[in-house]
Every structure is written in structure tokens, then in C-alpha cells.
Design an enzyme around this catalytic site. Structure first.
Site, short mmCIF file in Angstrom:
data_model
loop_
_atom_site.label_atom_id
_atom_site.label_comp_id
_atom_site.label_asym_id
_atom_site.label_seq_id
_atom_site.Cartn_x
_atom_site.Cartn_y
_atom_site.Cartn_z
N SER A 191 3.83 -63.99 57.33
CA SER A 191 4.08 -65.26 57.39
C SER A 191 5.43 -65.59 57.07
O SER A 191 6.39 -65.11 56.15
CB SER A 191 3.39 -65.96 55.94
N ALA A 192 6.14 -66.37 58.16
CA ALA A 192 7.48 -66.75 58.06
C ALA A 192 8.08 -67.30 57.01
O ALA A 192 9.27 -66.98 56.66
CB ALA A 192 7.81 -67.73 59.43
N CYS B 228 -4.72 -71.08 32.76
CA CYS B 228 -4.43 -72.56 32.60
C CYS B 228 -3.51 -73.20 33.65
O CYS B 228 -3.40 -74.33 33.56
CB CYS B 228 -3.66 -72.73 31.21
N GLN C 235 4.45 -60.22 51.83
CA GLN C 235 5.33 -60.11 50.87
C GLN C 235 6.53 -59.07 51.24
O GLN C 235 7.70 -59.19 50.69
CB GLN C 235 4.64 -59.93 49.51
N THR D 190 -2.02 -67.27 56.64
CA THR D 190 -3.54 -67.18 56.51
C THR D 190 -4.10 -67.46 57.84
O THR D 190 -5.30 -66.53 57.66
CB THR D 190 -3.58 -68.70 55.71
#
Lengths: 460, 460
Positions: A194-195, A320, A177, A70
Site C-alpha cells: 500500500s503506497a 475503548c 508495513q 486492501t
């Protein structure tokens, strides 16, 4: 107890654990210091940077470590947008980017920038020409993920990068991803990852910025990591991230082939074993380990709890299960059913027995949820009640409005209409999706003082 | 091989290591997920937050984990400044804050904010009344460290917090250097800290924001950590940080008393064993484990290398050891000598033998550096050359201008002047400091086409 949500976070790879433990002793000092502990830390940091850069396919001096994927995305986007401020404030992103990209885009828009979204097809894929149509003289940056985190569809990054290069616009690729499966091909400008998505530790992101891309780091100055990532570098985690990336890459080809077979099996069997299911995402151009499907007349949260009790940990893009009560923006952009949504993402080492076990329990659990919700198929009445019916489902949440619609459609004749009045945001997505699955005609929506009226014409 | 730079980074505490390793197995999943691995992660995160909040002295829902102390400071300052934008854009910081605070202040100033610095005395301490004088109706935030990272002086936080409270201004406390020793007393509003400073792992900062403080998180939205710290939470490190904070606190009283004796010894012995040394920082109101001194006519980098070869890892605020070629802003604000600066900060467990070993090698190393630099004491000539002399030291770096001055002062009579022309930024600090140490009179400085002319009147 199979964990099938590796797209959220992968369990720590054994190599990451080893490297982390080893570098706790060697890598705690400040690599900027001149004494031996600092020099040792610097050597570890340099080696990790070289290994990570090799796996990414860039020069070591083009790559910095951030505290998360992020942070890499936020810093990467802000840096290019500021560096190219003179070019203009136009930002182009795909509609199915990760929330970190879309939230950074919101900040850009709030600051006066112009953001445009590239649509996707029903498989969640962009077309390079859609990028080409949006790029202009004031476009500072375009963003595209390498593969989608919710449905696994692989994007045409290399082609989009060519389109961007032709327009003189840098392309930022969110490779979170896919980086564990292989390098991102093509002429990208900025890459983020991202690791903990590939089995590395939490606390490490990668930000690669190709030489020649105008980049102005934002936020308070900090001389660490080339001024692009403030704060004391988390060296043991960085070492573990680089070591595990190398390790998963060494296993990627074989593991990818193995998992692809398991996911193919899931795609086929889910569609066959569960009635009224929509398997979403591209059937071929996809990540090897991930499959997503949505189940009509099913409450995603109840299904997830049932799967959890049965021992299977999976994720969902249903409204939901989210705090916002809106369905996944990815499913919405694709225009597919969102109710009863399940994402299965297999970690390395998943066995066929585990996948078979999941396939054994799933149909019964889905049937149970449907029974609990009273989701019975419509009886197509011989003697319809009226040409048109209106259902007040105000206050009911997904999947109830669709269940009410399914119950009522048989009460009008072919050619008659059912209008569903709903204040559930999901109805906008799921009523048209239901029509497509059921062969009924979606007429359209109209605002009402309370909620929205969705009208369906019975065709069969 | 003694490591005496724990103020930069402390070696990992055994409890941190244990907790980290244990939570690698339990704490890798996303704590926002509903399945068992997520719930387990959530329990760990909640427990860590409670433990950390108890140690900080705040409510658990007031505390979030950030990727570093720097991130905590940046986010904390930006959040309060934005939350109180309507009050005004005035920011008050002490002149000796950590660079993370000063760099965030620079960003605030660049965005149109007004920043004022509170001066410190020769010990590096602020006075509460100086804060009171600067606070006004448009002051959005005041910042003060709990203790200084370079000289160890403890600040009157509780008193400054009272002054701030009376003015209705929130006080942000950077507690990075002191939190392991005890909670910060007084009515602070925001507190920041960094785990690797107390023996926790890298990758964890703390940001506590008291209820009632207007706070508007900046940057892209992210729902994790109450919207105050984006990115996937680094849970194993967070667990290790909380566990080790509790552990070091349990040992703090005894260890503090023990290290205080060793530092007292260092303060006394360094002043006695090394000629022309200035021990800086407050003699009593100080951290228990840290002492800083500066050595006249010594090149800090050469001295650090010598100490490193002798087995001692220490830090320095001298200009020649920094990439900016300017001396530490802390020493500059205190108006003390910066050349030959050494900061010794003892980790828990440091022995008297290690400290004695350091005291044995230090005098010889300092003498060696001085000899190498040709730093001989001035011969006070019986027959002075001239009433005034001017030395061209353009191009020479610290400590050479001061060495040239010391050599030349005897060539003028008492009452005569020596003017040093220098383009080294450090001369501005070190020439007056030399005068104070030598009993000479510093007359002042004047700009020249190249460099600055510093004039000294011989008094003895």
C-alpha cells in the site's frame, strides 16, 4: 506537533508530491487509447510499473496497481483461492494478519472454505514449523505479513516461504508495513502493499503475482491491469507511488538506522519512566520505526486524548478506542496486556527532540489517567477479610475490572482467591496479563448467567 | 492539439487541481483516527461528502466514495442483488449499458441469476414500456444509464424510474456520462458516477444508495465508507472530485449551450462533407458535447491514426480498434454501421476554431483511407455476369467484406443476389447497415462450415 502514527498513514513524501503534480498534466488520459495523450499515459504507466517491480523484486508483467493495499489483499487472496479451487479450500493465515486478510478469510469461510490460524508467540512472531504443521494436500493458500502493523515484529517470511514451497502451497505476503524499508526476501508467490504506508499517495496498492501461480481474478471482468484490478487506473497517483517508493528506498538504510536508535530509546525509557508498563513486540526482530506498549490501569482513549492535547498523534489497539469494543486481535493473539495500549510509529525525519518531548509528557499523562480512574495500588491487608472474594464489575469497562481486582487482592490472604465477574470482553485478556505482571496466579474463567467469572489466586 | 475524447477521460479541471494540491497537506491522515490530523481529514471527508451529495441530489449518509466509477457500479449492483436475493435473481439492464454494468451482469448470470436486456431503437434509446414488460415479481434490480457513453443519447430515466417504482423494483442509474451536466432527475434508487469524467481526478467514484433500498455489501468486511467501499479512502482525490463537480456544475448551463452549438455544427457538416457517413445517436435527446458517426468503407483504426497525426484525439467503437475484434455492443444494439466509427466528445472550453479545424481535415482523411483500401463505388454493369454471385472474404477484416460487396453488387442484375462469406463478426452488423444506406435489400444470414453467408438482393 509530532505525528507518530506513520503505520496508519505516512505524510506525503516530497518526491511523491512532485511526481503527482507533474503527472497531473501528462497522465490523465486513458492509457488504452491510441492517440498521443493515451500513448503518453501508457509510457508513464509502463515506467511506473517497471520502477515498482524493481523495488518489489518481480517482473513488471507480474505486478498490477490496485486502488489500495486492501484491494490488493482482497483480489490477491480471492484470485489464488479461486485459481487453486481444485486443490482444495484450505486457507492458512497467521493470527496477527491485517484485518483485510482476516476479513477476506471470513468470506472464504462463509463460502465453505476452511480457515486455520497459525498462532504467534508472546512477541507476535509465527514459527515456520507451525505453518508446516497446518499445510496439507488441500491447502490452496497460506498468508503471512512481512511485519506486524501493530507491534512491529518482523516475521520469518523466507523460512515460511520455503516451508510452503516444499508443500507446494503458494505464500501471499502482506508487505504493507515493510516494503518502504526493503524488498521482501524469500520465495514468496504473491505480494501486496500500500503506497500511503511508505509516503506515497492514497489510492494505490501493489499486487504482484509470480508467474506460475494459478490465479483466477474474481468479480466482473475488466481488461485493465491484466484483468486483475478493475476500474480506470489512477495514473498520477501510480506514478507518484512508484517514484516515492524508489525515493524512500534510497533513504531507507540511513533512516532505518537513525529511527532504530530512537525506538530503542523509547523502548528502554518507557519501561523505566512509566510504572506497570509492558513494552510489547519483538525487541530485535522488528521494524525500525515502531514500538508498542500497554499501561496497566489506563484507559487507552483517555491517554490518547491527553497525548493529542500535548501535541502527539499516536494510535492504540485498546478496546475503548475501537468501534467494536474489543481489543486488537494482535494483542489478543500475543496474550499481552491491551489496556492503555499505545503504538508509536515514527515517520522519516523524526528528531530525537520530538521523541524526548514525548518521553517527557508520557509519565505525567499516564499518572493523571490512573489518578482519575482511582487506580491505587492494593494495600496488602495484615488481616484479610476472607479466603475468597467476588467482585461484581458487570457493566464496567476496561480498565475498571482490572483496577477493582488490584484494589481487592490485598483483602484476601496469600493462597486466597479473588473472582472478578465481568461482561467486558477485554477482561479475558487483561486479567491474565495483570497476573503475569503482578506475580499472581490466574486460575481460570467460568461462564456465568451474566458475564464471565475470572478467578485469581493471591501468590504474593 | 485538440483533445476530443472527454467521454473517456476529461483533463483535470483547474479547481480539481487546486483542491487536490491543497488537500495533499491536510488530507493524508486516516479520518478514523482521533488525533488532530485524523480529525482534520474527517472534516474534509465530511465536507466533500456533503458537497457531492448536494450535487447528486441525495443525503450525505446515502453517498459513499469508491475508487472508480467501475467500482461504484460493481459494488452497487452486487449490493442490491444480494440485498434483494429473497425477491429473486432477475436482473434487467439496457443493451447499451457501459461494460462495467454488463460485466457485473455476466457475474450475476454465472452465479445462477437471470439477466434480460432491454433493446434500444436506432437512436440507442430505450422505451419505458420495454422495462415495464420485463419487470416481474422476481426482478431484483433494473439498470439504466443516464446517457450513453458512445453515442450520447439521453435515456428516459425518470420515466423508467416510475415504471420500476410501480413494479417495486429499484433502479440503478449509471450517471457517469451526465453527472457533470446536472443531477439525474426522477425517482432512482442507486446512482453511480466517476469523477474523471467531469474533470475530477482519477481514483474517485460515487455510489449513492437511497434510504430504504435493501443493500448488502459484498466482499470482505471493511468498516470504512459505511461498509460499502473497502480500502483507505483517497481523501485528496475525493476533495478534488467534490470541488470540481461543484465547479463544473456552476459552468454547466453556459458551457452546455456553447458545446451544443458546436456539436450541432459537427452533426450537420460531417453528414454533408463526408460521403457515405452515418451520424448516429439521437439528434435532440443527447449529451451536449458528444457526437458519433460511422464512415462506410473505412478502417476505424487507420482513420484514428490519421486524425491523431493531424492533431485530433478521438475514440472509436470500431472492431479494429478494440482488443476483442468485435464492434461496440452499443452500435450493434442500435443496428447501425460500425465501420469507420468515430466518437467526438468535446471537453469544456473547446473552441469553434478547433471544431472547424477537425471538419477541414476529416473529409480528406476519410477519402485517403478509402483510396488506400481500394473502396471504389460499384460500377452498375449493363450486362450482369450472373443472377447470383458468392464472394469468399474469409480472413478479411472490416471494412473489406463490405468493400467487396459494394464492388460486386453491380455484377448482378436488379433482383439478383450477392452472398458474402465472412468470418468477421462485424459483417453481421455492417452488411445490413450498408444495405440500409445503399437502398439494397438484406436477405439474411446462414451459417456455413467456415464463417457465415450474408445474402443481399440488388434493388437499385
Amino acid at each position: 506537533m509530532p505525528y507518530f502514527d506513520t503505520a496508519s498513514a505516512a505524510p506525503l513524501h516530497p518526491v511523491a508530491r512532485q511526481a503527482l503534480q507533474a503527472s497531473l498534466d501528462e497522465g490523465w488520459a486513458d492509457p488504452a487509447r491510441l492517440y498521443r495523450e493515451g500513448r503518453r499515459a501508457r509510457l508513464l504507466l509502463d515506467a511506473a510499473r517497471e520502477a515498482a517491480a524493481e523495488a518489489v523484486g518481480c517482473r513488471p508483467d507480474e505486478l498490477v496497481f490496485t486502488p489500495s493495499g486492501t484491494h490488493a489483499v482482497h483480489s490477491g487472496m480471492a484470485g489464488v483461492l479461486a485459481g487453486r479451487r481444485r486443490v482444495g479450500g484450505h486457507l492458512v493465515v497467521s493470527a496477527v494478519e491485517h484485518s483485510s486478510v482476516l476479513h477476506a478469510a471470513e468470506v472464504h469461510a462463509a463460502g465453505g472454505g476452511r480457515v486455520e490460524e497459525v498462532p504467534v508467540d508472546r512477541f507476535g512472531r509465527v514459527s515456520p514449523s507451525s505453518y508446516g504443521e497446518l499445510l496439507g494436500h488441500s491447502t490452496a493458500l497460506a498468508c503471512l505479513q512481512s511485519a506486524n502493523h501493530e507491534v512491529g515484529t518482523v516475521q520469518p517470511v523466507a523460512e515460511v516461504a520455503d516451508v510452503c514451497a516444499a508443500a507446494g502451497v503458494p505464500l501471499l505476503v502482506d508487505a504493507a508495513q515493510s516494503l518502504g524499508w526493503g524488498p521482501v526476501s524469500g520465495n514468496w508467490s504473491v505480494l501486496c502493499a500500500s503506497a500511503h504506508k511508505w509516503g506515497g499517495p492514497a489510492g494505490v496498492g501493489l499486487l504482484a503475482v509470480r508467474k506460475g501461480v494459478r490465479f483466477a481474478p474474481q468479480g466482473p471482468a475488466d481488461e485493465r491491469e491484466s484483468g486483475r484490478s478493475p476500474g480506470f487506473v489512477n495514473l498520477p497517483a501510480v506514478v507518484a507511488a512508484a517514484a516515492s517508493l524508489r525515493a524512500v528506498r534510497a533513504e531507507a538504510e540511513a533512516e532505518s538506522a537513525r529511527l532504530r536508535i530512537l525506538v530503542d530509546r523509547l523502548r528502554r525509557r518507557v519501561a523505566r519512566l512509566v510504572p506497570d508498563v509492558e513494552v510489547v513486540g519483538h525487541p530485535d526482530l522488528r521494524l525500525p520505526h515502531l514500538v508498542t506498549f500497554s499501561c496497566l490501569y489506563v484507559d487507552g482513549e483517555t491517554l490518547l486524548h491527553g497525548l493529542d492535547r500535548a501535541g502527539y498523534s499516536v494510535s492504540s489497539g485498546s478496546s475503548c478506542t475501537s468501534s467494536t469494543l474489543t481489543p486488537s486481535h494482535v494483542l489478543r493473539a500475543m496474550g499481552v496486556l491491551s489496556e492503555g495500549n499505545v503504538r508509536v510509529s515514527l515517520p522519516a525525519g523524526t528528531t530525537a527532540a520530538e521523541v524526548n518531548g514525548f518521553l517527557e509528557v508520557l509519565p505525567g499523562l499516564v499518572a493523571g489517567v490512573r489518578e482519575q480512574l482511582g487506580a491505587v495500588e492494593a494495600v496488602m491487608a495484615v488481616d484479610p477479610e476472607a479466603e475468597s472474594l467476588e467482585l461484581d464489575t458487570l457493566g464496567l469497562r476496561c480498565p475498571q475490572p482490572v483496577i477493582e481486582l488490584a484494589r481487592a487482592i490485598g483483602r484476601v490472604p496469600v493462597g486466597g482467591t479473588v473472582t472478578v465477574l465481568s461482561d467486558d470482553e477485554v477482561a479475558r485478556l487483561d486479567i491474565p496479563a495483570w497476573c503475569a505482571m503482578r506475580g499472581q496466579v490466574y486460575v481460570g474463567e467460568a461462564p456465568r448467567p451474566a458475564g464471565t467469572a475470572y478467578t485469581v489466586r493471591r501468590a504474593v
